[in-house]
Write an enzyme that holds these catalytic residues in place. Structure first.
Site, short mmCIF file in Angstrom:
data_model
loop_
_atom_site.label_atom_id
_atom_site.label_comp_id
_atom_site.label_asym_id
_atom_site.label_seq_id
_atom_site.Cartn_x
_atom_site.Cartn_y
_atom_site.Cartn_z
N ASP A 88 1.23 -0.93 1.27
CA ASP A 88 0.57 -1.26 0.01
C ASP A 88 1.27 -2.37 -0.77
O ASP A 88 1.08 -2.51 -1.97
CB ASP A 88 0.48 0.00 -0.87
N GLU A 89 2.08 -3.17 -0.08
CA GLU A 89 2.81 -4.22 -0.79
C GLU A 89 3.12 -5.37 0.16
O GLU A 89 3.36 -5.16 1.36
CB GLU A 89 4.12 -3.65 -1.35
#
Length: 388
Positions: A88-89
């Protein structure tokens, strides 16, 4: 989880990782739950104490992987280089695009956020900065669902308003140690002479902290290589001593690892077993495979050879098993099947492809090994228990 369960869309206090009574850890938490101090990696029992009104759900890894790929596809349409640092990054490098974006990247960031919402049905926060540290801090500052830009020359002013614990490398223990010396904010470090700071912390640590407080950080974004390992583990709601129950759970975890290996066109050269005893002693055992593989049966055979002596050791100490995990390591790109491989191995590959196709359409639970059907699941040893 909200993408797959519309009923959760309006739930403000949402914690993902397992049921309320499980012994697992928090995988993620909504911003509403984070306001109560809930964080990823926290024991679910602690999260339940901090946020008693939360809804607890268990997410599927396949959901996260699907969402991550959808987001990455959007990012790669907008930036020449995308490096994901997690599911998620990630970092986007716009070096060489000065003619396209001569003043600011705000316009492209705004479009990225819109496209992520449209294509992946997810919100995101975006930070823009002259180096990775500042981009990360700007992204944290922009949460939730915002955009923050720190242009060259604005570094000190932006950082001056942050606490020292926001800087990378300043964990809770370091933050407490600095606070004991009267240092809580970045602005204090910025104005303090280096010699005075060195007298408090030592010269090398003072120089490093000064550089971060002034906004210095690495600006090179390197393309990431293949993962070093793929793993699955579960924490049981009640300590397990039954060998058959552990073997069934190992079979399930191995199937998930094998499926991801094939999905990512990888194969493993070694297998690692992880066992945590009732007293929290953690034991790991590793074995090298005769040949790299992503076939369930071959990975399971290796894992089973590790489980037998590991369980014997636990029993010798009169310990049950609290956590069981398996990891595929020594990963490499999957190769074309050997034309002269045994017929049984070729059939195993065909079965794997068929199973993967069904699971891709109907979910992992749609296909299970016959030996698991109708058997008690140790993750359900308690009515409300669940696994990580």
């Amino acid at each position: 989880c909200r993408r797959h369960d519309p009923a959760l869309e309006g739930v403000d206090l949402l914690i993902v990782g397992g049921r309320r009574q499980s012994r697992g850890v928090v995988q993620s938490a909504s911003y509403g739950a984070r306001a109560f101090g809930v964080r990823s990696g926290m024991p679910i029992a602690e999260a339940a104490r901090r946020c008693p009104g939360a809804t607890f759900v268990k997410g599927e890894f396949a959901w996260y992987r699907e969402a991550s790929r959808a987001v990455r596809a959007v990012l790669e349409r907008h930036a020449p280089l995308v490096v994901m640092t997690g599911m998620d990054e990630g970092y986007l490098d716009f070096t060489g695009t000065d003619l396209l974006h001569p003043v600011s990247l705000l316009d492209v960031a705004t479009q990225i956020r819109r496209d992520v919402r449209a294509d992946a049905n997810l919100d995101c926060s975006i930070g823009i900065g002259p180096n990775r540290m500042l981009a990360k801090l700007a992204s944290d500052y922009a949460k939730p669902r915002g955009i923050c830009e720190v242009r060259g020359g604005w570094e000190r002013g932006f950082l001056a308003g942050l606490p020292l614990k926001a800087l990378p490398g300043i964990g809770p223990k370091t933050a407490d140690r600095l606070a004991a010396r009267g240092l809580n904010d970045v602005a204090q470090v910025q104005v303090m002479p280096l010699d005075e700071l060195g007298a408090l912390l030592g010269r090398e640590e003072a120089i490093a902290l000064k550089r971060r407080a002034d906004g210095a950080g690495g600006s090179i974004v390197r393309a990431s290589g293949p993962p070093k390992s793929i793993s699955r583990e579960t924490t049981f709601p009640r300590d397990v001593t039954d060998a058959a129950a552990l073997d069934r759970m190992l079979h399930l975890l191995t199937a998930r690892v094998a499926g991801q290996l094939r999905d990512e066109a990888l194969q493993a050269g070694a297998v690692v077993l992880k066992l945590r005893h009732s007293d929290f002693t953690t034991v790991t055992r590793r074995t090298t495979l005769d040949s790299p593989t992503a076939i369930d049966g071959e990975l399971m055979a290796a894992a089973r050879r590790l489980l037998t002596p590991a369980l014997a050791t636990a029993r010798g100490k009169r310990q049950g098993v609290r956590l069981l995990g398996i990891a595929a390591t020594a990963l490499g790109q999957a190769e074309a099947p050997d034309l002269f491989e045994p017929e049984a191995r070729g059939k195993a590959r065909e079965v794997s492809r068929a199973v993967d196709a069904v699971r891709a359409r109907f979910g992992f639970e749609a296909m299970q090994a016959a030996r698991l059907v109708g058997r008690p699941d140790p993750r359900r040893a308690e009515p409300d228990g669940d696994a990580d």
